[in-house]
Design a protein around this motif. Sequence first.
Motif, PDB file in Angstrom:
ATOM      1  N   ILE A   9       0.856  -1.194   0.000  1.00  0.00           N
ATOM      2  CA  ILE A   9       0.000   0.000   0.000  1.00  0.00           C
ATOM      3  C   ILE A   9       0.886   1.236   0.000  1.00  0.00           C
ATOM      4  N   ALA A  11       3.215   3.914  -3.014  1.00  0.00           N
ATOM      5  CA  ALA A  11       4.398   3.834  -3.891  1.00  0.00           C
ATOM      6  C   ALA A  11       5.361   4.979  -3.606  1.00  0.00           C
ATOM      7  N   GLY A  12       5.510   5.295  -2.303  1.00  0.00           N
ATOM      8  CA  GLY A  12       6.608   6.167  -1.880  1.00  0.00           C
ATOM      9  C   GLY A  12       7.871   5.315  -1.796  1.00  0.00           C
ATOM     10  N   ALA A  13       8.902   5.862  -1.188  1.00  0.00           N
ATOM     11  CA  ALA A  13      10.175   5.142  -1.128  1.00  0.00           C
ATOM     12  C   ALA A  13      10.022   3.772  -0.464  1.00  0.00           C
ATOM     13  N   ALA A  14       9.207   3.682   0.586  1.00  0.00           N
ATOM     14  CA  ALA A  14       9.052   2.407   1.301  1.00  0.00           C
ATOM     15  C   ALA A  14       8.353   1.378   0.430  1.00  0.00           C
ATOM     16  N   GLN A  36      -2.557   5.804  -4.491  1.00  0.00           N
ATOM     17  CA  GLN A  36      -3.742   6.651  -4.715  1.00  0.00           C
ATOM     18  C   GLN A  36      -3.480   7.844  -5.634  1.00  0.00           C
ATOM     19  N   GLY A  42       5.797   9.430  -3.404  1.00  0.00           N
ATOM     20  CA  GLY A  42       5.160   9.804  -2.141  1.00  0.00           C
ATOM     21  C   GLY A  42       5.379  11.254  -1.785  1.00  0.00           C
ATOM     22  N   THR A  43       5.904  11.478  -0.605  1.00  0.00           N
ATOM     23  CA  THR A  43       5.998  12.847  -0.089  1.00  0.00           C
ATOM     24  C   THR A  43       6.988  13.701  -0.883  1.00  0.00           C
ATOM     25  N   TRP A  44       7.816  13.092  -1.725  1.00  0.00           N
ATOM     26  CA  TRP A  44       8.782  13.863  -2.518  1.00  0.00           C
ATOM     27  C   TRP A  44       8.138  14.477  -3.761  1.00  0.00           C
ATOM     28  N   TYR A  64       7.717  21.146   0.565  1.00  0.00           N
ATOM     29  CA  TYR A  64       7.654  22.572   0.223  1.00  0.00           C
ATOM     30  C   TYR A  64       8.653  22.870  -0.890  1.00  0.00           C
ATOM     31  N   MET A  76      21.288   8.575   1.886  1.00  0.00           N
ATOM     32  CA  MET A  76      19.892   8.541   1.414  1.00  0.00           C
ATOM     33  C   MET A  76      19.642   7.577   0.267  1.00  0.00           C
ATOM     34  N   HIS A 118      -7.050   3.980  -4.508  1.00  0.00           N
ATOM     35  CA  HIS A 118      -7.053   4.345  -3.095  1.00  0.00           C
ATOM     36  C   HIS A 118      -7.518   3.141  -2.284  1.00  0.00           C
ATOM     37  N   CYS A 153       2.695   0.725   3.495  1.00  0.00           N
ATOM     38  CA  CYS A 153       3.794   1.688   3.236  1.00  0.00           C
ATOM     39  C   CYS A 153       3.190   3.057   2.938  1.00  0.00           C
ATOM     40  N   ALA A 313      16.440   6.469   5.974  1.00  0.00           N
ATOM     41  CA  ALA A 313      15.123   5.913   5.651  1.00  0.00           C
ATOM     42  C   ALA A 313      15.168   4.842   4.557  1.00  0.00           C
ATOM     43  N   PHE A 317      14.061   0.979   4.954  1.00  0.00           N
ATOM     44  CA  PHE A 317      12.938   0.345   4.233  1.00  0.00           C
ATOM     45  C   PHE A 317      13.412  -0.962   3.592  1.00  0.00           C
TER      46      PHE A 317
HETATM   47  P1  FAD Z   1       5.519   8.522   1.643  1.00  0.00           P
HETATM   48  O1  FAD Z   1       6.593   9.131   0.861  1.00  0.00           O
HETATM   49  O2  FAD Z   1       4.621   9.410   2.411  1.00  0.00           O
HETATM   50  O3  FAD Z   1       4.647   7.612   0.640  1.00  0.00           O
HETATM   51  C1  FAD Z   1       3.441   7.015   1.018  1.00  0.00           C
HETATM   52  C2  FAD Z   1       2.624   6.747  -0.241  1.00  0.00           C
HETATM   53  O4  FAD Z   1       1.440   6.027   0.122  1.00  0.00           O
HETATM   54  C3  FAD Z   1       2.156   8.011  -0.956  1.00  0.00           C
HETATM   55  O5  FAD Z   1       2.493   7.966  -2.314  1.00  0.00           O
HETATM   56  C4  FAD Z   1       0.638   7.992  -0.750  1.00  0.00           C
HETATM   57  O6  FAD Z   1      -0.065   8.591  -1.817  1.00  0.00           O
HETATM   58  C5  FAD Z   1       0.344   6.511  -0.624  1.00  0.00           C
HETATM   59  N1  FAD Z   1      -0.876   6.217   0.120  1.00  0.00           N
HETATM   60  C6  FAD Z   1      -1.190   6.640   1.363  1.00  0.00           C
HETATM   61  N2  FAD Z   1      -2.417   6.173   1.717  1.00  0.00           N
HETATM   62  C7  FAD Z   1      -2.863   5.423   0.673  1.00  0.00           C
HETATM   63  C8  FAD Z   1      -4.062   4.697   0.431  1.00  0.00           C
HETATM   64  N3  FAD Z   1      -5.046   4.618   1.338  1.00  0.00           N
HETATM   65  N4  FAD Z   1      -4.202   4.055  -0.747  1.00  0.00           N
HETATM   66  C9  FAD Z   1      -3.211   4.114  -1.687  1.00  0.00           C
HETATM   67  N5  FAD Z   1      -2.065   4.810  -1.516  1.00  0.00           N
HETATM   68  C10 FAD Z   1      -1.891   5.450  -0.349  1.00  0.00           C
HETATM   69  N6  FAD Z   1      13.920  11.853   4.748  1.00  0.00           N
HETATM   70  C11 FAD Z   1      15.246  11.845   4.488  1.00  0.00           C
HETATM   71  O7  FAD Z   1      15.860  10.781   4.520  1.00  0.00           O
HETATM   72  N7  FAD Z   1      15.914  12.994   4.181  1.00  0.00           N
HETATM   73  C12 FAD Z   1      15.282  14.194   4.100  1.00  0.00           C
HETATM   74  O8  FAD Z   1      15.905  15.211   3.815  1.00  0.00           O
HETATM   75  C13 FAD Z   1      13.867  14.228   4.356  1.00  0.00           C
HETATM   76  N8  FAD Z   1      13.185  15.388   4.251  1.00  0.00           N
HETATM   77  C14 FAD Z   1      11.846  15.378   4.427  1.00  0.00           C
HETATM   78  C15 FAD Z   1      11.141  16.569   4.299  1.00  0.00           C
HETATM   79  C16 FAD Z   1       9.761  16.621   4.468  1.00  0.00           C
HETATM   80  C17 FAD Z   1       9.033  17.916   4.305  1.00  0.00           C
HETATM   81  C18 FAD Z   1       9.076  15.428   4.798  1.00  0.00           C
HETATM   82  C19 FAD Z   1       7.589  15.440   4.993  1.00  0.00           C
HETATM   83  C20 FAD Z   1       9.759  14.241   4.955  1.00  0.00           C
HETATM   84  C21 FAD Z   1      11.151  14.199   4.769  1.00  0.00           C
HETATM   85  N9  FAD Z   1      11.870  13.016   4.912  1.00  0.00           N
HETATM   86  C22 FAD Z   1      13.220  13.007   4.677  1.00  0.00           C
HETATM   87  C23 FAD Z   1      11.210  11.774   5.327  1.00  0.00           C
HETATM   88  C24 FAD Z   1      10.554  11.046   4.141  1.00  0.00           C
HETATM   89  O9  FAD Z   1       9.188  11.139   4.350  1.00  0.00           O
HETATM   90  C25 FAD Z   1      11.030   9.633   4.073  1.00  0.00           C
HETATM   91  O10 FAD Z   1      12.418   9.646   3.826  1.00  0.00           O
HETATM   92  C26 FAD Z   1      10.384   8.760   3.002  1.00  0.00           C
HETATM   93  O11 FAD Z   1      10.463   9.361   1.734  1.00  0.00           O
HETATM   94  C27 FAD Z   1       8.987   8.325   3.361  1.00  0.00           C
HETATM   95  O12 FAD Z   1       8.605   7.346   2.445  1.00  0.00           O
HETATM   96  P2  FAD Z   1       7.298   6.460   2.648  1.00  0.00           P
HETATM   97  O13 FAD Z   1       7.196   5.619   1.436  1.00  0.00           O
HETATM   98  O14 FAD Z   1       7.323   5.822   3.974  1.00  0.00           O
HETATM   99  O15 FAD Z   1       6.073   7.493   2.718  1.00  0.00           O
END
Ligand code: FAD
Length: 423
Positions: A9, A11-14, A36, A42-44, A64, A76, A118, A153, A313, A317
Amino acid sequence: MGVKRVAVIGAGAAGLSAARHLVADPARFSCTVFEQTGAVGGTWVYTDQVGTDEFGLPVHSSMYKSLRTNLPKEVMGFPDFPIPEQERSYLPAKDILQFLNDYADHFHVRERVRFYHHVKSVTPKDGGGWTIVTLDLRSKQLQSEEFDAVMVCNGHYHKPFMPALPGVDTFQGQSLHSHDYRTPEAFQGRNVVVIGAGPSGMDLCLEVARGGAASVVLSHHWPEPIKTQFPDNVRQAPDVARMSEREAHFTDGTSAPCDMLFYCTGYLYSFPFLSEECRVRVVDNHVQPLYKHLVHIDYPTLALVGLPFYVCANSLFDLQARFFLRTLTGEVTLPSRQDMLADTEREMEARRARGMKRRQAHMMGPMQGDYYSELAALGNLEPLPAVLTRLHNESSKRFLEDLVNYREDVYKILDNDNYIKAN
Ligand code: FAD
């Protein structure tokens, strides 16, 4: 063992990292990633949008416009896919997004992603396995599918935490959480109070101070003032004791004019799609019941990937994904339920003994190296190089010492244990 159907769930980095390892083993796994939005990363993925998106869902990304990473690219990358050599160590967000896209393509993960899907619910089936209901946001079709295992994820920087400040109802100015911050224009000429001095609070305090705010007070509960050079229009204060119409009043008895209250107060873990039957509880930001911050103790075919924070991170992951898949294949046998619960309780007790609060249950920071080593040993996996932890700690120290300039540092990793500062 037949092919196990695994749902991922997000497609962010995790999620990309989880999928990368599933895709690599088609004899044992099939992989479906539900995302979704229309993109990986994801957050990038930067967007000007705040509030809700075109489908009425809360905007996920907290990125931002000006963001440069707060960790050097040397820590990273993924263990098998480092960020390519270049002059700088601290990269703009768009470079990290490009890197994640390159990763997805290199490992043929993109083809496994169902975009604009979603996840609405995840429910355990009687006798094992999972039912996942998704909504195709474009066709509006609901679909129910069955899987043998689920890797959650969905990230944890998208549901803002807003502390209740006494008197905030009387406050006449504007309020904003960092989740909805994109650019500094709205802060020009304003008297700003930034609440919280974590990575976002520090960074955004600097950005709005340089971006033309009249005054900025950085309010935080660090035991000592933060020893870094801030611009002249910034001062530090302890916690807000109460707000009045146009002022913030701090616990040391001082006050400051305030027409913009900027919450940099972090985020809450949130899994709105996990049905009650999943029995995942979040108490004071402690997610339970999990073994090693990852595997559901009562449902070991459910993993919540990426919960720890203050970590390297992408490497984390990757390690968590590899560990979990080994438990699915039977290459790693999990301890009994009682032993997993006892292990978790022992860890929480050790954290309490270090003076950590419950809401820091998944915080790693100085403990990250031990966590990586332990997970690698338990999974009989290639450990992460110790240099990652060392460089992460160095960067965190530099961030506090010299907020304005630390991103000009350039590092080079020499071997598994050593790095040099190359400028
Ligand atoms: P996310 O990137 O949040 O991805 C989650 C994905 O799940 C999203 O694509 C979302 O759309 C999807 N999703 C959620 N709910 C659902 C659903 N119900 N159905 C389908 N899809 C869904 N880390 C670093 O290592 N270095 C940095 O400099 C750094 N800077 C950061 C700056 C900011 C402003 C923020 C917010 C975070 C930063 N981070 C940084 C942390 C960063 O969030 C993590 O490194 C990592 O990218 C998180 O990946 P993730 O896949 O866990 O989550």
